[in-house]
Design an enzyme around this catalytic site. Sequence first.
Site, short mmCIF file in Angstrom:
data_model
loop_
_atom_site.label_atom_id
_atom_site.label_comp_id
_atom_site.label_asym_id
_atom_site.label_seq_id
_atom_site.Cartn_x
_atom_site.Cartn_y
_atom_site.Cartn_z
N PRO A 55 25.59 -23.45 36.33
CA PRO A 55 24.45 -24.10 35.69
C PRO A 55 23.78 -23.21 34.64
O PRO A 55 23.19 -23.70 33.70
CB PRO A 55 23.49 -24.37 36.86
CG PRO A 55 24.18 -23.98 38.10
CD PRO A 55 25.43 -23.26 37.77
N PRO A 108 42.02 33.37 36.83
CA PRO A 108 41.78 34.59 37.60
C PRO A 108 42.13 34.49 39.08
O PRO A 108 42.05 35.48 39.79
CB PRO A 108 40.29 34.84 37.42
CG PRO A 108 39.71 33.51 37.09
CD PRO A 108 40.78 32.68 36.44
N ASP A 157 53.72 37.28 37.13
CA ASP A 157 53.45 38.69 37.43
C ASP A 157 52.38 38.83 38.52
O ASP A 157 51.92 37.85 39.09
CB ASP A 157 53.15 39.52 36.18
CG ASP A 157 52.16 38.84 35.28
OD1 ASP A 157 51.17 38.34 35.81
OD2 ASP A 157 52.39 38.82 34.05
N LYS A 173 53.75 43.52 37.18
CA LYS A 173 53.31 44.70 36.45
C LYS A 173 52.09 45.22 37.16
O LYS A 173 51.20 44.47 37.51
CB LYS A 173 52.86 44.31 35.04
CG LYS A 173 53.96 44.04 34.09
CD LYS A 173 53.38 44.09 32.70
CE LYS A 173 53.82 42.92 31.89
NZ LYS A 173 53.03 42.77 30.69
N GLY A 195 48.33 35.78 34.63
CA GLY A 195 46.96 35.76 35.12
C GLY A 195 46.00 35.56 33.95
O GLY A 195 46.27 36.00 32.83
N GLY A 196 44.89 34.88 34.20
CA GLY A 196 43.87 34.72 33.16
C GLY A 196 44.36 33.91 31.99
O GLY A 196 44.98 32.86 32.17
N ASP A 197 44.10 34.40 30.79
CA ASP A 197 44.53 33.74 29.57
C ASP A 197 45.68 34.53 28.96
O ASP A 197 45.63 35.77 28.93
CB ASP A 197 43.35 33.70 28.59
CG ASP A 197 43.74 33.01 27.29
OD1 ASP A 197 43.56 31.78 27.22
OD2 ASP A 197 44.26 33.69 26.38
N ILE A 216 44.73 37.02 26.12
CA ILE A 216 43.72 38.06 26.30
C ILE A 216 44.32 39.16 27.18
O ILE A 216 44.54 38.96 28.38
CB ILE A 216 42.42 37.48 26.90
CG1 ILE A 216 41.82 36.50 25.89
CG2 ILE A 216 41.43 38.61 27.22
CD1 ILE A 216 40.53 35.87 26.30
N THR A 269 39.91 33.29 31.39
CA THR A 269 40.12 34.73 31.42
C THR A 269 39.24 35.36 32.50
O THR A 269 38.21 34.80 32.90
CB THR A 269 39.84 35.32 30.03
OG1 THR A 269 40.27 36.69 30.03
CG2 THR A 269 38.37 35.25 29.65
N ALA A 270 39.65 36.55 32.98
CA ALA A 270 38.95 37.20 34.08
C ALA A 270 37.45 37.35 33.79
O ALA A 270 36.62 37.16 34.69
CB ALA A 270 39.58 38.57 34.35
N MET A 302 41.10 46.28 33.10
CA MET A 302 41.94 47.43 33.48
C MET A 302 41.11 48.72 33.49
O MET A 302 41.59 49.77 33.10
CB MET A 302 43.12 47.57 32.49
CG MET A 302 43.99 46.33 32.42
SD MET A 302 45.09 46.26 31.00
CE MET A 302 43.98 45.79 29.68
#
Length: 471
Positions: A43, A228, A251, A273, A304-306, A309, A334-335, A386
């Site tokens: 309706p 990471p 790694d 490594k 690991g990470g990027d 980098i 990245t870390a 590092m």
Amino acid sequence: MEYLPLFHKLDGQPVLVVGAGPVAARKIRLVVAAGAAVTVVAPAACAEVQAAVAAGQVTLVERCYQPNDLDGRALVIVATNFPEVNRQVAGEATARLIPLNAVDAKELCTVIFPSIVDRSPVQIAISTAGTAPVLARLLRTQLEALLPARLGALASLANGFRERVAERIAEPLRKKFWEQVFAGPVAEQSYQGNLDSAERQLAGQLDQFVEQQAGAPQGEVYLVGGGPGDPDLLTFKAVRLMQQADIVLYDRLVSPAVLDKVRRDAELVYVGKRAGDHAVSQENINLKLVEFAQQGMRVLRLKGGDPFIFGRGGEEIATLAEHNIPFQVVPGITAAAGCASYAGIPLTHRDHAQSVRFIAGHLMSGELDLDWAELAKPHQTLVFYMGLSGMETICGQLIAHGAPAGRPAAIIEKGTQPDQRNFIADLATLPAMVRAANAGAPTLLIVGDVVGLHHQLNWYRPSAEPAGAEQ
Ligand code: SAH
């Protein structure tokens, strides 16, 4: 199985919708999208339905439902606010064996609407048989996130090649060919929107397959940042490529939880490594990548990470380019970003740090050749990768070049992993604290006033914080 899932071809088919409120409007939208010839009986109509009428998408009959509205319908949907009307329509439609959906009244339905993931022409329909619609929607969200946005483009591309492929490759090899197409570079190119290139590649792959019949695809290399440690920080693209790889070179920095996301039957090769101990030399890794790809494999180089980098990703792809091996690079967290977030340390801050530097902190024959006077300046954040073995040198040099001994400094051990430890102190006291607690790799050293915000911002608490941290 309470319901059989079917896909209903509604293009041009007469569909009746009884009711024209917002709930009906949602269903109308779907059947209109499927190309149905929709008649709405009610309706009065809500604004959305009126707009659909004005756009010529549906016909509105402004009155109450009458039984002969059902005549000749392929599907009937009832969505009024009156349970007795819903029941009447459902009863009459069902008696005439017309598929009937009553919105929010499962017991009246002979057909129900699923949650839909639409990558037309690819569609996924999810149903919990009406038991838990919210769960269905949740699953849909998860699938939406998993499936490449351009999945449909890949299916359309494949459709354009179907006859050609059928003419040139017989079963069972045809299936193998399509498996390679959908899991290889053609799919990747389509997902990236390079449809011309995907089409060319598909044509080339078809020729190549026919020529070889054995069907070895062209290999390629995926250089993927694994982040990471926390697998939830992987990108969708990383996970997709991890699921496709034939062989994985990884790694030591790649966490077990991340490695767990790799396709089960992929071959895993450790090229670990650690500081001062290169299990496999970089040149050797570069050449292995080339060698495996030349054998036709999809090679995952997981880092690991990027990868770009402090990851030597640049060297690896240079070797690939030299040998004309196709490759893709997938960035990772990245870390610095991962550790800082999970430790409540903003790397930049309007009041405390206008820049952030990522610095390689490993000692070269016991020394670090850096612009210490520059690094000792305030209003910046320093992140040393590092930097564990050189921590005393780094902190000492910064103080010697004018940084206050009380400048906040932190070591984050195993950032984003379940056993992350945060050591928060200052340039003068951090090394002793970290050595006393026997912190081990991987660790990240962060220096700057932003570290002082940790106490305020550290919402992330690993479930069991080992003794020695947070002193
Ligand atoms: N490509 C990597 C860095 C490789 S260099 C990235 O983008 O993160 C290796 C260094 O990274 C380690 O010595 C350590 O300083 C840092 N690192 C990597 N993962 C880490 C983690 N989970 N926690 C703390 N530091 C980490």
